[in-house]
Design a protein around this motif. Structure first.
Motif, PDB file in Angstrom:
ATOM      1  N   LEU A 130       0.729  -1.117   0.090  1.00  0.00           N
ATOM      2  CA  LEU A 130       0.100  -0.085  -0.002  1.00  0.00           C
ATOM      3  C   LEU A 130       0.870   1.312   0.105  1.00  0.00           C
ATOM      4  CD1 LEU A 130      -2.798  -0.854   2.537  1.00  0.00           C
ATOM      5  CD2 LEU A 130      -2.875  -0.893   0.057  1.00  0.00           C
ATOM      6  N   VAL A 131       2.040   1.323   0.321  1.00  0.00           N
ATOM      7  CA  VAL A 131       3.170   2.238   0.625  1.00  0.00           C
ATOM      8  C   VAL A 131       4.339   1.657   0.031  1.00  0.00           C
ATOM      9  CG1 VAL A 131       1.632   3.704   2.123  1.00  0.00           C
ATOM     10  CG2 VAL A 131       3.828   1.988   2.680  1.00  0.00           C
ATOM     11  N   ARG A 132       5.230   2.566  -0.367  1.00  0.00           N
ATOM     12  CA  ARG A 132       6.564   2.210  -0.872  1.00  0.00           C
ATOM     13  C   ARG A 132       7.727   3.010  -0.001  1.00  0.00           C
ATOM     14  NH1 ARG A 132       6.928   3.093  -7.120  1.00  0.00           N
ATOM     15  NH2 ARG A 132       5.558   5.085  -6.661  1.00  0.00           N
ATOM     16  N   GLN A 133       7.283   4.222   0.706  1.00  0.00           N
ATOM     17  CA  GLN A 133       8.129   4.864   1.367  1.00  0.00           C
ATOM     18  C   GLN A 133       7.092   5.513   2.717  1.00  0.00           C
ATOM     19  OE1 GLN A 133      11.711   5.694   0.693  1.00  0.00           O
ATOM     20  NE2 GLN A 133      11.331   6.031   2.638  1.00  0.00           N
ATOM     21  N   VAL A 134       7.710   5.620   3.670  1.00  0.00           N
ATOM     22  CA  VAL A 134       7.203   5.999   4.789  1.00  0.00           C
ATOM     23  C   VAL A 134       8.085   6.917   5.779  1.00  0.00           C
ATOM     24  CG1 VAL A 134       6.100   5.406   7.285  1.00  0.00           C
ATOM     25  CG2 VAL A 134       5.697   4.147   5.359  1.00  0.00           C
ATOM     26  N   LEU A 135       7.620   8.165   6.166  1.00  0.00           N
ATOM     27  CA  LEU A 135       8.195   8.832   6.848  1.00  0.00           C
ATOM     28  C   LEU A 135       7.824   9.175   8.373  1.00  0.00           C
ATOM     29  CD1 LEU A 135      10.517  11.300   7.526  1.00  0.00           C
ATOM     30  CD2 LEU A 135       8.655  12.878   6.410  1.00  0.00           C
ATOM     31  N   VAL A 136       8.787   8.718   9.371  1.00  0.00           N
ATOM     32  CA  VAL A 136       8.200   9.067  10.638  1.00  0.00           C
ATOM     33  C   VAL A 136       8.817  10.151  11.109  1.00  0.00           C
ATOM     34  CG1 VAL A 136       8.336   7.918  13.192  1.00  0.00           C
ATOM     35  CG2 VAL A 136       8.243   6.339  11.260  1.00  0.00           C
ATOM     36  N   VAL A 137       7.860  11.120  11.388  1.00  0.00           N
ATOM     37  CA  VAL A 137       8.209  12.408  12.260  1.00  0.00           C
ATOM     38  C   VAL A 137       7.918  12.363  13.722  1.00  0.00           C
ATOM     39  CG1 VAL A 137       7.574  14.901  12.403  1.00  0.00           C
ATOM     40  CG2 VAL A 137       7.573  13.665  10.086  1.00  0.00           C
ATOM     41  N   ASP A 138       8.736  12.262  14.706  1.00  0.00           N
ATOM     42  CA  ASP A 138       8.831  12.092  15.943  1.00  0.00           C
ATOM     43  C   ASP A 138       8.970  13.239  16.727  1.00  0.00           C
ATOM     44  OD1 ASP A 138       8.753  11.283  18.663  1.00  0.00           O
ATOM     45  OD2 ASP A 138       9.786   9.124  18.043  1.00  0.00           O
ATOM     46  N   LEU A 139       8.097  13.922  17.358  1.00  0.00           N
ATOM     47  CA  LEU A 139       8.246  15.129  17.948  1.00  0.00           C
ATOM     48  C   LEU A 139       8.190  15.094  19.546  1.00  0.00           C
ATOM     49  CD1 LEU A 139       7.295  17.866  15.547  1.00  0.00           C
ATOM     50  CD2 LEU A 139       9.354  16.752  15.615  1.00  0.00           C
ATOM     51  N   ASP A 140       7.995  13.884  20.053  1.00  0.00           N
ATOM     52  CA  ASP A 140       7.972  13.579  21.066  1.00  0.00           C
ATOM     53  C   ASP A 140       9.256  13.980  22.002  1.00  0.00           C
ATOM     54  OD1 ASP A 140       6.601  11.220  23.503  1.00  0.00           O
ATOM     55  OD2 ASP A 140       8.606  11.640  23.756  1.00  0.00           O
ATOM     56  N   VAL A 141       9.300  14.686  23.135  1.00  0.00           N
ATOM     57  CA  VAL A 141      10.631  15.357  23.913  1.00  0.00           C
ATOM     58  C   VAL A 141      11.760  14.041  23.842  1.00  0.00           C
ATOM     59  CG1 VAL A 141      10.257  14.766  26.139  1.00  0.00           C
ATOM     60  CG2 VAL A 141      11.155  16.845  25.520  1.00  0.00           C
ATOM     61  N   HIS A 142      11.331  12.648  23.938  1.00  0.00           N
ATOM     62  CA  HIS A 142      12.589  11.815  23.951  1.00  0.00           C
ATOM     63  C   HIS A 142      12.805  11.233  22.659  1.00  0.00           C
ATOM     64  CE1 HIS A 142      10.001  11.678  27.857  1.00  0.00           C
ATOM     65  NE2 HIS A 142      11.225  12.052  28.432  1.00  0.00           N
ATOM     66  N   GLN A 143      13.827  10.878  22.198  1.00  0.00           N
ATOM     67  CA  GLN A 143      14.285  10.321  20.966  1.00  0.00           C
ATOM     68  C   GLN A 143      13.485   8.855  20.736  1.00  0.00           C
ATOM     69  OE1 GLN A 143      17.584   8.166  20.329  1.00  0.00           O
ATOM     70  NE2 GLN A 143      17.950   9.078  18.159  1.00  0.00           N
ATOM     71  N   GLY A 144      13.062   8.931  19.585  1.00  0.00           N
ATOM     72  CA  GLY A 144      12.487   7.631  19.246  1.00  0.00           C
ATOM     73  C   GLY A 144      13.429   6.613  18.999  1.00  0.00           C
TER      74      GLY A 144
END
Length: 321
Positions: free
Chosen positions: A148-162
């Motif tokens: 269903l997708v070929r490329q995903v971007l995770v945008v993680d703006l929690d104060v702790h590193q993902g």
């Protein structure tokens, strides 16, 4: 009608008195959104638990079986920080199913919000920091596996590193992990993601938003994802007990609008999860409404309600398939 929302009553489970994880925030968030008329009956989708085959795209069978059967060692349970119980096991499988469903709904509608999720400290073979399974990682792998997708971007703006997310996708070019977090905060040992912006303690609204605005639009143009998974953790707030940044409610809301608007302007579907937050429950719940408020307003502006040709299925129950 605003964007689709994903929620299950079993997201809030009992914890020992005085436990610092605000488990009741999930129930209270849904109730508050209903009061604000941002969660109407036709918007709310209830997930099924993730099937085993989905979970095993990220997590080892030995780990998830030990957790689900109550066989983790005391050290492993301490690392997670939550006492294992039957309701917690059910909740953990449901929350993964919820993020997968949110991602499917985003592909169909352009935008969808999960009233849970963002458990980004979970690694393939262990949990950490109140995180048992990495819901966004599983969602990305499920949609990739289904074509269903070929490329995903995770945008993680929690104060702790993902950190769990970064480790899971090391060497996998199909998922780009971007984390902007407090440099001196948990976890002590950071992982190397595709893009990590480590901020000094005390960064406030203006500096934070300038950094994000300089980074995100170009990143979206560079990666050109088929889906954005957005962790809208509210622990960068200045009053958060576990945060070290100085954002206000307005700063968090502007942040959420910036992320969602930048994606929708490029016709990129966005699935949001609420991530972390640690404060008085009433204040915390109000902060978690901000991403839904931003999504609701921007969905109307961008008219993202057009149906797309993506099947939405909740999937079978755990252990099936």
């Amino acid at each position: 009608m605003g964007p689709p929302l994903v929620y299950h009553p079993a997201y809030a489970v009992p914890l020992p008195s005085g436990h610092r994880f605000p488990m009741q925030k999930f129930r209270l968030l849904k109730e508050r959104l209903e009061q604000l008329e941002l969660a109407r009956p036709g918007q709310i989708h209830q997930p099924l638990p993730a099937p085993r085959r989905w979970l095993e795209l990220v997590h080892g069978r030995g780990y998830h079986e030990a957790f689900s059967r109550g066989l983790l060692t005391p050290q492993e349970v301490r690392r997670i920080g939550l006492p294992v119980s039957e309701p917690l096991v059910r909740r953990s499988w449901l929350a993964v199913g919820g993020t997968v469903l949110t991602a499917r709904l985003a592909l169909r509608h352009g935008l969808a919000c999960h009233l849970a999720g963002g458990t980004h400290h979970a690694f393939p073979l262990h949990g950490s920091g109140f995180c048992i399974f990495n819901d966004c990682a599983v969602a990305a792998r499920v949609l990739l596996a289904e074509g269903l997708v070929r490329q995903v971007l995770v945008v993680d703006l929690d104060v702790h590193q993902g950190d769990g997310t970064a480790a899971i996708f090391t060497g996998d070019p199909r998922v780009f992990s971007f984390s902007m977090h407090a440099a001196s905060n948990f976890p002590l040992h950071k992982q190397t993601g595709d893009l990590d912006l480590a901020l000094e303690d005390g960064v406030g609204d203006d500096a934070y938003l300038r950094t994000l605005e300089r980074t995100l639009p170009d990143l979206l143009d560079q990666v050109r994802p088929d889906l954005v998974l957005y962790n809208a953790g509210v622990d960068p707030h200045r009053d958060d007990r576990l945060g070290r940044l100085e954002l206000s409610d307005d700063g968090l809301h502007r942040r959420d609008r910036l992320v969602i608007d930048a994606a929708l302007r490029r016709r990129l579907p966005v699935a949001t999860v609420i991530g972390g937050g640690y404060d008085d429950l009433a204040a915390l719940v109000e902060r978690h409404t901000l991403v839904v408020r931003a999504a609701d307003g921007l969905a109307r502006i961008h008219a993202t309600g057009t149906e797309r040709s993506c099947p939405v299925t909740d999937g079978p129950r755990p252990g099936q398939g």
